[in-house]
Design a protein around this motif. Structure first.
Motif, PDB file in Angstrom:
ATOM      1  N   HIS A  94       0.823  -1.212   0.000  1.00  0.00           N
ATOM      2  CA  HIS A  94       0.000   0.000   0.000  1.00  0.00           C
ATOM      3  C   HIS A  94       0.862   1.269   0.000  1.00  0.00           C
ATOM      4  O   HIS A  94       0.428   2.319  -0.466  1.00  0.00           O
ATOM      5  CB  HIS A  94      -0.982  -0.014   1.168  1.00  0.00           C
ATOM      6  CG  HIS A  94      -2.051  -1.041   0.982  1.00  0.00           C
ATOM      7  ND1 HIS A  94      -1.972  -2.294   1.547  1.00  0.00           N
ATOM      8  CD2 HIS A  94      -3.188  -1.026   0.258  1.00  0.00           C
ATOM      9  CE1 HIS A  94      -3.027  -2.998   1.186  1.00  0.00           C
ATOM     10  NE2 HIS A  94      -3.772  -2.250   0.402  1.00  0.00           N
ATOM     11  N   TYR A  97       1.330   2.158  -3.570  1.00  0.00           N
ATOM     12  CA  TYR A  97       0.166   2.884  -4.103  1.00  0.00           C
ATOM     13  C   TYR A  97       0.293   4.372  -3.772  1.00  0.00           C
ATOM     14  O   TYR A  97       0.065   5.231  -4.620  1.00  0.00           O
ATOM     15  CB  TYR A  97      -1.141   2.358  -3.506  1.00  0.00           C
ATOM     16  CG  TYR A  97      -1.620   1.046  -4.053  1.00  0.00           C
ATOM     17  CD1 TYR A  97      -2.316   0.991  -5.261  1.00  0.00           C
ATOM     18  CD2 TYR A  97      -1.416  -0.135  -3.366  1.00  0.00           C
ATOM     19  CE1 TYR A  97      -2.782  -0.215  -5.763  1.00  0.00           C
ATOM     20  CE2 TYR A  97      -1.874  -1.348  -3.856  1.00  0.00           C
ATOM     21  CZ  TYR A  97      -2.562  -1.378  -5.063  1.00  0.00           C
ATOM     22  OH  TYR A  97      -3.017  -2.561  -5.561  1.00  0.00           O
ATOM     23  N   ARG A 101       0.722   7.670  -6.267  1.00  0.00           N
ATOM     24  CA  ARG A 101      -0.197   8.818  -6.235  1.00  0.00           C
ATOM     25  C   ARG A 101       0.577  10.130  -6.120  1.00  0.00           C
ATOM     26  O   ARG A 101       0.193  11.144  -6.693  1.00  0.00           O
ATOM     27  CB  ARG A 101      -1.161   8.686  -5.060  1.00  0.00           C
ATOM     28  CG  ARG A 101      -2.370   7.842  -5.337  1.00  0.00           C
ATOM     29  CD  ARG A 101      -3.428   7.989  -4.252  1.00  0.00           C
ATOM     30  NE  ARG A 101      -2.952   7.681  -2.918  1.00  0.00           N
ATOM     31  CZ  ARG A 101      -2.943   6.466  -2.370  1.00  0.00           C
ATOM     32  NH1 ARG A 101      -3.385   5.433  -3.046  1.00  0.00           N
ATOM     33  NH2 ARG A 101      -2.502   6.278  -1.148  1.00  0.00           N
ATOM     34  N   LEU A 125       0.932  -3.720  -9.930  1.00  0.00           N
ATOM     35  CA  LEU A 125      -0.145  -3.503  -8.961  1.00  0.00           C
ATOM     36  C   LEU A 125      -1.513  -3.754  -9.591  1.00  0.00           C
ATOM     37  O   LEU A 125      -2.397  -4.330  -8.947  1.00  0.00           O
ATOM     38  CB  LEU A 125      -0.061  -2.099  -8.375  1.00  0.00           C
ATOM     39  CG  LEU A 125       1.196  -1.816  -7.555  1.00  0.00           C
ATOM     40  CD1 LEU A 125       1.188  -0.381  -7.046  1.00  0.00           C
ATOM     41  CD2 LEU A 125       1.367  -2.796  -6.411  1.00  0.00           C
TER      42      LEU A 125
END
Length: 161
Positions: A94, A97, A101, A125
């Motif tokens: 995570h 991720y 971003r 991913l």
């Protein structure tokens, strides 16, 4: 049964689909392109004396080298992208991720104490996510295709007096 949260997390290294491909900083643009082609990858980590110094992608080769007429024998470190965005091999997936971003990149170099161990990509991913979604949808799909499954009724016992 609930699984403890520390057992549910996936580490970044587990999500990496291919081993690291590195190239020395003094290699040529042609050598980088040949290495990418023979390894079947779209990016290589550039290292100098074992240290990560940059990354070169197939897009870099096209936009920075070919399109600008850079000589094929030029050093790859003259065309690499810097700074390199890295993530620890044992970080939670995570975290990747979140980094994607925050930064406009498609690849993160995965490192551990020994150096570069891989690259994790947005594609990695997406593939992992779609696999998890397929696992979740399998029972629903089976139900829709094969009809309503019957719920198990609790056993009712009557007592005889």
């Amino acid at each position: 049964m609930q699984i403890p949260s520390e057992e549910r997390t996936m580490k970044v290294l587990e999500a990496v689909r291919r081993p690291a491909v590195t190239i020395p900083a003094d290699a040529s643009i042609t050598e980088a392109a040949e290495l990418m082609a023979s390894s079947g990858v779209g990016a290589v980590a550039v290292v100098d004396a074992g240290e990560l110094v940059g990354i070169v992608t197939d897009r870099d080769l096209v936009c920075r080298c070919v399109a600008r007429g850079v000589r094929p024998d030029a050093r790859i470190d003259s065309q690499m992208s810097m700074p390199v965005h890295t993530i620890a091999a044992d970080a939670d997936v995570h975290d990747a991720y979140g980094m994607f971003r925050e930064h406009p990149v498609r690849r993160l170099v995965v490192i551990d104490g020994a150096g570069v161990v891989g690259l994790i990509t947005v594609d990695d991913l997406l593939i992992n996510l779609s696999s998890h979604l397929a696992d979740l949808s399998r029972p629903v799909t089976a139900e829709a295709v094969f009809g309503q499954r019957e719920a198990h009724s609790p056993e009712v016992r009557t007592s005889v007096r």
